[in-house]
Design an enzyme around this catalytic site. Sequence first.
Site, PDB file in Angstrom:
ATOM      1  N   GLU A   2       0.861  -1.201   0.000  1.00  0.00           N
ATOM      2  CA  GLU A   2       0.000   0.000   0.000  1.00  0.00           C
ATOM      3  C   GLU A   2       0.898   1.253   0.000  1.00  0.00           C
ATOM      4  O   GLU A   2       1.934   1.272   0.666  1.00  0.00           O
ATOM      5  CB  GLU A   2      -0.836  -0.031   1.288  1.00  0.00           C
ATOM      6  CG  GLU A   2      -1.675   1.195   1.558  1.00  0.00           C
ATOM      7  CD  GLU A   2      -2.285   1.174   2.972  1.00  0.00           C
ATOM      8  OE1 GLU A   2      -1.621   0.705   3.931  1.00  0.00           O
ATOM      9  OE2 GLU A   2      -3.432   1.632   3.108  1.00  0.00           O
ATOM     10  N   LYS A  26      -9.267   1.794  -2.091  1.00  0.00           N
ATOM     11  CA  LYS A  26      -9.514   1.261  -0.740  1.00  0.00           C
ATOM     12  C   LYS A  26     -10.877   1.691  -0.209  1.00  0.00           C
ATOM     13  O   LYS A  26     -11.190   2.889  -0.169  1.00  0.00           O
ATOM     14  CB  LYS A  26      -8.396   1.749   0.186  1.00  0.00           C
ATOM     15  CG  LYS A  26      -8.433   1.193   1.594  1.00  0.00           C
ATOM     16  CD  LYS A  26      -7.186   1.659   2.355  1.00  0.00           C
ATOM     17  CE  LYS A  26      -7.076   1.089   3.737  1.00  0.00           C
ATOM     18  NZ  LYS A  26      -5.810   1.481   4.388  1.00  0.00           N
ATOM     19  N   CYS A  40      -4.788  -3.079   2.586  1.00  0.00           N
ATOM     20  CA  CYS A  40      -4.570  -3.074   4.028  1.00  0.00           C
ATOM     21  C   CYS A  40      -5.817  -3.383   4.856  1.00  0.00           C
ATOM     22  O   CYS A  40      -6.240  -4.521   4.943  1.00  0.00           O
ATOM     23  CB  CYS A  40      -3.921  -1.762   4.457  1.00  0.00           C
ATOM     24  SG  CYS A  40      -3.206  -1.918   6.108  1.00  0.00           S
TER      25      CYS A  40
HETATM   26  N1  CDT Z   1      -3.036   1.170   6.491  1.00  0.00           N
HETATM   27  C1  CDT Z   1      -4.001   0.548   7.200  1.00  0.00           C
HETATM   28  O1  CDT Z   1      -5.103   0.352   6.702  1.00  0.00           O
HETATM   29  N2  CDT Z   1      -3.701   0.222   8.461  1.00  0.00           N
HETATM   30  C2  CDT Z   1      -4.661  -0.377   9.335  1.00  0.00           C
HETATM   31  C3  CDT Z   1      -4.374  -0.046  10.750  1.00  0.00           C
HETATM   32  C4  CDT Z   1      -5.543  -0.315  11.599  1.00  0.00           C
HETATM   33  S1  CDT Z   1      -5.100  -0.660  13.192  1.00  0.00           S
HETATM   34  C5  CDT Z   1      -5.745  -2.237  13.460  1.00  0.00           C
HETATM   35  C6  CDT Z   1      -4.700  -1.897   9.219  1.00  0.00           C
HETATM   36  O2  CDT Z   1      -5.814  -2.430   9.188  1.00  0.00           O
HETATM   37  O3  CDT Z   1      -3.678  -2.556   9.212  1.00  0.00           O
END
Ligand code: CDT
Length: 376
Positions: A70, A160, A231
């Site tokens: 990402e 996203k 992500c």
């Molecule tokens: N970049 C991203 O989407 N990060 C989120 C952080 C959330 S904290 C659980 C992820 O889901 O990894």
Amino acid sequence: MSSIRPRLDNSFRAASPMDTNPEQRLLTVAAAQLGPIASLNSPRSDVLARMIKLLQQASEKNVRLVVFPELTFTTFFPSYVIDDPEQLAQFFEPASQAEPYAVTNSLHSKPLIDKAAELGIDISFGYAERWTEEDGRVIDYNTAVYYSASQRRCVAKYRKVHLPGRYEPDRRPGVTQQLEKRYFTPGNLGFQAFRVPGLVGKALKAEDAKDLANPEGTWGRGDPIVGMLICNDRRWAEAWRCYGLQGVELVLEGYNTTAFAPQYEGTESEQESEALFHHRLSCQAGSYQNACFSVHAAKAGKEDHGSLIAGSSIVNPDGHIVVESRTKGDELVYATIDLARCRKGKGRVFAFDKHRRVEHYSRLVEQVGVEEPALL
Ligand code: CDT
């Protein structure tokens, strides 16, 4: 979980011929894990050189598809409070209806595209997209594209959907920020699976199948069916299922996942191991429940804003991790997978047409938050 690096996904038992298409559909895929991109000012050219080096390694291993993280090209900027619009703009790649894939011609990414084309390797990568609508409105998305080397063009874009974090910064000193809701708008393209040409041999084409009475006879015989997640999306069963319902065989996902945030409970190592556990749980469950392979590429290690988990991996349709990164640095994680192995789950436990009960699922699309039963 396996931490060894087999070249072939042999972590499953031989399936019965009743369950699978006997024709193998072999494909060598990779996650290109990137170690930290230290700061907001890290030179793009350095990052590009690191990515191209990983692509070169992939070529030496006969990899046909490489997945990058990402927001691949920069530090994870949503962890910073950036108030200056000009500074923020530097992280975005412009695009519009006239040039939806302008990113491929950007100085920031073109050398990577050129290298992928030269090596004949498909790539998927994430970036921040600044989209100008026909009416002049500007909308920022957290985006990934799929570039097909055989087609010499991008064949798919994903934006996203699940943006984590908050709009207003947490002003307490020392906290790790997660400001994706500030910098991006939720994606508007849904979860659209797509077929990728040129990756497996002897793929059945529409022309060959036009006289087939039963369309199910083509299942598992065409070009690979691919979907992208970014992500946080990987934590949402609904996202995976949207792809599962399109027969997805390969889900590609890049991530930047915080390893430690001082405002939350637990020591650094406790938080990191819990974050890795939830990452694996999500990827393994998503792959198993939709009978598909998945490739997960991390941006990892300590950046100036804090630390990110590693755990880049390839997961098979039985939910097993075939291979996983061993470092928090730049690392190519690769395996040869057989897409025919998706047929077992798709034809048995997760034969959706036989077993789903949609008359009971309306709550899933009619309700967003929780509605508890009335108190007794
Ligand atoms: N970049 C991203 O989407 N990060 C989120 C952080 C959330 S904290 C659980 C992820 O889901 O990894």
